[in-house]
Scaffold this motif. Structure first.
Motif, PDB file in Angstrom:
ATOM      1  N   GLN A  90       0.832  -1.196   0.000  1.00 39.24           N
ATOM      2  CA  GLN A  90       0.000   0.000   0.000  1.00 39.24           C
ATOM      3  C   GLN A  90       0.873   1.255   0.000  1.00 39.24           C
ATOM      4  O   GLN A  90       2.005   1.236   0.484  1.00 39.24           O
ATOM      5  CB  GLN A  90      -0.923   0.024   1.222  1.00 39.24           C
ATOM      6  N   ARG A  91       0.331   2.320  -0.547  1.00 32.18           N
ATOM      7  CA  ARG A  91       1.047   3.603  -0.578  1.00 32.18           C
ATOM      8  C   ARG A  91       0.200   4.633   0.169  1.00 32.18           C
ATOM      9  O   ARG A  91      -0.696   5.270  -0.399  1.00 32.18           O
ATOM     10  CB  ARG A  91       1.281   4.051  -2.020  1.00 32.18           C
ATOM     11  N   THR A 116       5.900   3.304  -0.976  1.00 32.98           N
ATOM     12  CA  THR A 116       5.118   2.076  -0.881  1.00 32.98           C
ATOM     13  C   THR A 116       5.613   1.228   0.291  1.00 32.98           C
ATOM     14  O   THR A 116       6.812   1.041   0.478  1.00 32.98           O
ATOM     15  CB  THR A 116       5.231   1.270  -2.178  1.00 32.98           C
ATOM     16  N   VAL A 117       4.670   0.734   1.090  1.00 25.95           N
ATOM     17  CA  VAL A 117       5.020  -0.100   2.241  1.00 25.95           C
ATOM     18  C   VAL A 117       5.558  -1.437   1.739  1.00 25.95           C
ATOM     19  O   VAL A 117       4.952  -2.101   0.901  1.00 25.95           O
ATOM     20  CB  VAL A 117       3.788  -0.328   3.138  1.00 25.95           C
ATOM     21  N   ARG A 118       6.715  -1.828   2.248  1.00 26.45           N
ATOM     22  CA  ARG A 118       7.373  -3.060   1.819  1.00 26.45           C
ATOM     23  C   ARG A 118       7.025  -4.207   2.763  1.00 26.45           C
ATOM     24  O   ARG A 118       6.721  -4.005   3.937  1.00 26.45           O
ATOM     25  CB  ARG A 118       8.890  -2.872   1.800  1.00 26.45           C
ATOM     26  N   ALA A 119       7.088  -5.421   2.220  1.00 27.24           N
ATOM     27  CA  ALA A 119       6.807  -6.593   3.037  1.00 27.24           C
ATOM     28  C   ALA A 119       7.953  -6.894   3.993  1.00 27.24           C
ATOM     29  O   ALA A 119       7.759  -7.486   5.044  1.00 27.24           O
ATOM     30  CB  ALA A 119       6.528  -7.804   2.150  1.00 27.24           C
ATOM     31  N   ASP A 124      13.077   1.822   5.264  1.00 34.76           N
ATOM     32  CA  ASP A 124      11.927   1.560   4.408  1.00 34.76           C
ATOM     33  C   ASP A 124      10.658   1.430   5.239  1.00 34.76           C
ATOM     34  O   ASP A 124      10.676   0.856   6.332  1.00 34.76           O
ATOM     35  CB  ASP A 124      12.134   0.269   3.608  1.00 34.76           C
ATOM     36  N   PRO A 125       9.533   1.934   4.743  1.00 35.63           N
ATOM     37  CA  PRO A 125       8.261   1.760   5.460  1.00 35.63           C
ATOM     38  C   PRO A 125       7.837   0.300   5.460  1.00 35.63           C
ATOM     39  O   PRO A 125       7.887  -0.365   4.427  1.00 35.63           O
ATOM     40  CB  PRO A 125       7.288   2.634   4.667  1.00 35.63           C
TER      41      PRO A 125
END
Length: 271
Positions: A92-93, A153-156, A164-165
């Motif tokens: 998600q962004r 963008t949210v990273r896994a 990183d988010p």
């Protein structure tokens, strides 16, 4: 010729069966992941039907929780630090929008006010805005100011050293960063909302964070900070992306290209 025809048919049938199995398993998995409430079960305060908060917290530990798509509001005073929290999942962004309304007339203010919205992840790391007006000044004769912050963008998953988010709770902090002392304490009305659209399969990565980022227990107290409610379909449950479609299409095209190459390159047989 008959052997070649059977070979071509078997390749095409195998590709079609693989695609059917993939899409069928995806549909079954998505259906299995859909939560089905028990008969007579009512939504609690943290459920999807919970009303948006009408007050804001004054710290990370007291942040008011809301869901993407809701509009959280609060009455406050100029100079207060206001906190909210919402969930964001992998792929998600997030985009956060904040609106500040100054009910006082322009004559009551001594000068311009500069407002700023900041977004922090579950580890309280400030996430940079890639687009939007994060900081904006409202002139002495203006009544409202609108702010916007779009995150990456949210990273896994991510490396431990990176910023990183990642999936988890995201905290919104709204406050004035530049004001004359005479203007501090003036009443204001604030509204905050968040949108978390999917970024698409182009941003999908392998790996998965074992747990969403949420604040740990502080040293001074056994209490934890307020965390965002779990998304309706669970954390990192959206494994299906359009990358699967392109993978299947690429496999089918590759099979057809192999068939065409074999047909053109095979030696001709003479009776």
């Amino acid at each position: 010729m008959r052997i070649t025809g059977l070979f071509v048919k078997s390749l095409i049938a195998g590709a079609l069966l693989s695609a059917t199995a993939l899409f069928g398993s995806a549909g079954t998995a998505l259906a299995d992941e859909t939560p089905v409430p028990a008969t007579g079960e009512s939504e609690n305060a943290d459920g999807p039907e919970a009303a948006a908060p009408t007050e804001a917290g004054t710290s990370f530990r007291t942040a008011a929780a809301f869901r993407p798509g809701q509009t959280a509001s609060a009455e406050a005073s100029t100079g207060d630090y206001l906190y909210w929290v919402f969930p964001a999942d992998a792929g998600q962004r997030p985009t956060v929008r904040a609106t500040v309304t100054l009910p006082e007339s322009a004559a009551a203010r001594k000068g311009a006010l500069t407002w700023q919205v900041d977004v922090y992840d579950g580890l309280r790391r400030r996430q940079p805005c890639v687009s939007g007006a994060q900081t904006k000044a409202v002139a002495a004769d203006a009544d409202t100011v609108s702010l916007r912050c779009t995150l990456r963008t949210v990273r896994a998953w991510a490396e431990p050293w990176s910023n990183d988010p990642l999936p988890g709770s995201y905290y919104v902090r709204l406050t004035v960063v530049n004001a004359q002392e005479e203007d501090l304490g003036m009443p204001v009305r604030t509204e905050v909302e968040a949108a978390t659209p999917g970024a698409g399969g182009a941003y999908a990565v392998g790996g998965k964070l074992s747990e969403p980022l949420t604040p740990g227990i502080t040293e001074a107290s056994s209490e934890t900070a307020v965390t965002a409610s779990e998304p309706e379909d669970g954390w990192s449950s959206g494994w299906w992306t359009d990358r699967w479609i392109w993978t299947v299409v690429g496999g089918v095209l590759g099979a057809l290209a192999g068939i065409a190459g074999y047909t053109l390159a095979r030696p001709s047989r003479r009776a």
